[in-house]
Design an enzyme around this catalytic site. Structure first.
Site, PDB file in Angstrom:
ATOM      1  CG  ASP A  11      -1.800   1.166   1.130  1.00 40.01           C
ATOM      2  OD1 ASP A  11      -2.333   1.769   0.172  1.00 40.01           O
ATOM      3  OD2 ASP A  11      -1.941   1.783   2.544  1.00 40.01           O
ATOM      4  CB  SER A  12       0.183   4.814  -0.644  1.00 41.72           C
ATOM      5  OG  SER A  12      -1.122   4.665  -0.012  1.00 41.72           O
ATOM      6  CB  CYS A  74      -2.733   0.927  -2.618  1.00 46.86           C
ATOM      7  SG  CYS A  74      -2.831   2.682  -3.272  1.00 46.86           S
ATOM      8  CD  GLU A 153      -2.064   8.267   7.276  1.00 46.28           C
ATOM      9  OE1 GLU A 153      -1.078   8.371   8.135  1.00 46.28           O
ATOM     10  OE2 GLU A 153      -2.180   7.407   6.553  1.00 46.28           O
ATOM     11  CB  CYS A 185     -10.077   4.827   0.070  1.00 47.07           C
ATOM     12  SG  CYS A 185      -8.646   5.516   0.867  1.00 47.07           S
ATOM     13  CG  HIS A 187      -6.618   5.747   4.994  1.00 47.08           C
ATOM     14  ND1 HIS A 187      -5.734   5.311   3.944  1.00 47.08           N
ATOM     15  CD2 HIS A 187      -5.779   6.562   5.777  1.00 47.08           C
ATOM     16  CE1 HIS A 187      -4.341   5.421   4.292  1.00 47.08           C
ATOM     17  NE2 HIS A 187      -4.230   6.159   5.248  1.00 47.08           N
TER      18      HIS A 187
HETATM   19  N1  DGL Z   1      -3.760   3.711  -0.218  1.00 48.74           N
HETATM   20  C1  DGL Z   1      -4.800   4.648  -0.837  1.00 48.74           C
HETATM   21  C2  DGL Z   1      -6.061   4.265  -1.562  1.00 48.74           C
HETATM   22  O1  DGL Z   1      -6.475   2.912  -0.947  1.00 48.74           O
HETATM   23  C3  DGL Z   1      -5.110   5.780   0.046  1.00 48.74           C
HETATM   24  C4  DGL Z   1      -4.062   6.760   0.590  1.00 48.74           C
HETATM   25  C5  DGL Z   1      -3.418   7.346  -0.503  1.00 48.74           C
HETATM   26  O2  DGL Z   1      -3.898   8.056  -1.236  1.00 48.74           O
HETATM   27  O3  DGL Z   1      -2.051   6.922  -0.670  1.00 48.74           O
HETATM   28  O4  DGL Z   1      -6.298   4.585  -2.582  1.00 48.74           O
END
Ligand code: DGL
Length: 274
Positions: A11-12, A74, A153, A185, A187
């Site tokens: 993931d990011s 992600c 976050e 997403c 989060h």
């Molecule tokens: N992990 C990203 C997503 O699920 C969210 C956080 C980001 O923008 O990197 O799209």
């Protein structure tokens, strides 16, 4: 590839731990290697080309750990980079879009489906395209909610500010009568109670983390790749700030975290936890 090899997840940043947690819950004996690209987060506001480049580097890192399958936790990377990642991988690659879209179509009674995600995910139309392919009569209303990532976050999961932001993003979807809302997403599952309250009763919330864990399980069974080992061993890597990651990660996984190691993706050098 041996069955005892781990599953790679990337993931990011920290958000993909919702997917890590869902996989650990469903398949407790599978070992997991997680990479959070915290040095380059967010992906959701970056161009398609940049996200594809980052995602390929994340995939290459996991491949060096001899993973037997890769999960793109992600949503943004899944939405724009999945085909390229599959072309470059020798092991199966699972993204979150298809399982999330599938779950949404299964959950929707009135075929009016909302999708919320980052700017990159929504601009890609990936969810809309898959939902329409699965159910051509569906109406899909997509809404980017970029501020949700920062609010999660920050840990403001039930804060008044988050409530106001959610009202602003979600009221048009509620008024349009969506009966199902995809949390597209990493989060957003942490905001589930608040989103449920804003959307009101009768709206099904689809969490792509749970859907992708189910899809991964099916895929491992189809390829006879389920682990034969009795115990799982997990590794968490990030590209920056392991301390901050550990702090936020406790919100996603509880306090039983494996140590978080920092890695440099260019040199593949791993810096053990201090
Ligand atoms: N992990 C990203 C997503 O699920 C969210 C956080 C980001 O923008 O990197 O799209």
């Amino acid at each position: 590839m041996a069955q005892v090899n781990p599953i790679g997840i990337f993931d990011s940043g920290v958000g993909g731990l919702t997917v890590f947690a869902a996989i650990r819950e469903l398949m407790p004996r599978e070992s997991l290697v997680y990479l959070g690209d915290t040095a380059r987060l967010p992906y959701g506001t970056k161009s398609r080309e940049t996200v594809i480049r980052y995602a390929l580097e994340d995939e290459a890192f996991l491949a060096r750990h001899q993973v037997k399958a890769i999960v793109v936790a992600c949503n943004t990377a899944s939405a724009v980079a999945l085909d390229t990642l599959r072309e470059h991988s020798t092991v199966p690659v699972v993204g979150v879009v298809e399982p999330g879209a599938n779950a949404a179509v299964a959950a929707s009674r009135g075929r009016c489906i909302g999708v919320i995600g980052t700017t990159g995910t929504i601009a890609s139309n990936a969810y809309t395209d898959v939902i329409k392919r699965l159910e051509p009569r569906a109406t899909v209303i997509a809404q980017a909610c970029p501020l949700f990532v920062s609010l999660v976050e920050e840990g403001w999961l039930t804060d008044e500010v988050t409530w106001k932001v959610a009202q602003r993003y979600l009221t048009p979807l509620r008024e349009a009568g969506v009966d199902t809302l995809v949390l597209a997403c990493t989060h957003y599952p942490l905001l589930k109670p608040l989103i449920a309250e804003v959307m009101g009763q009768g709206v099904a919330l689809v969490d792509s983390a749970e859907a992708v864990a189910e899809e991964l399980k099916r895929m491992l069974e189809d390829h006879s790749l389920q682990t034969t080992s009795a115990h799982a061993e997990h590794h968490l890597f990030v590209t920056d700030l392991p301390g901050a990651f550990t702090h936020v990660a406790a919100r996603f996984l509880g306090h039983h975290l494996p140590p978080v190691e920092r890695v440099d993706l260019e040199t593949a050098c791993v810096f053990p936890p201090r």
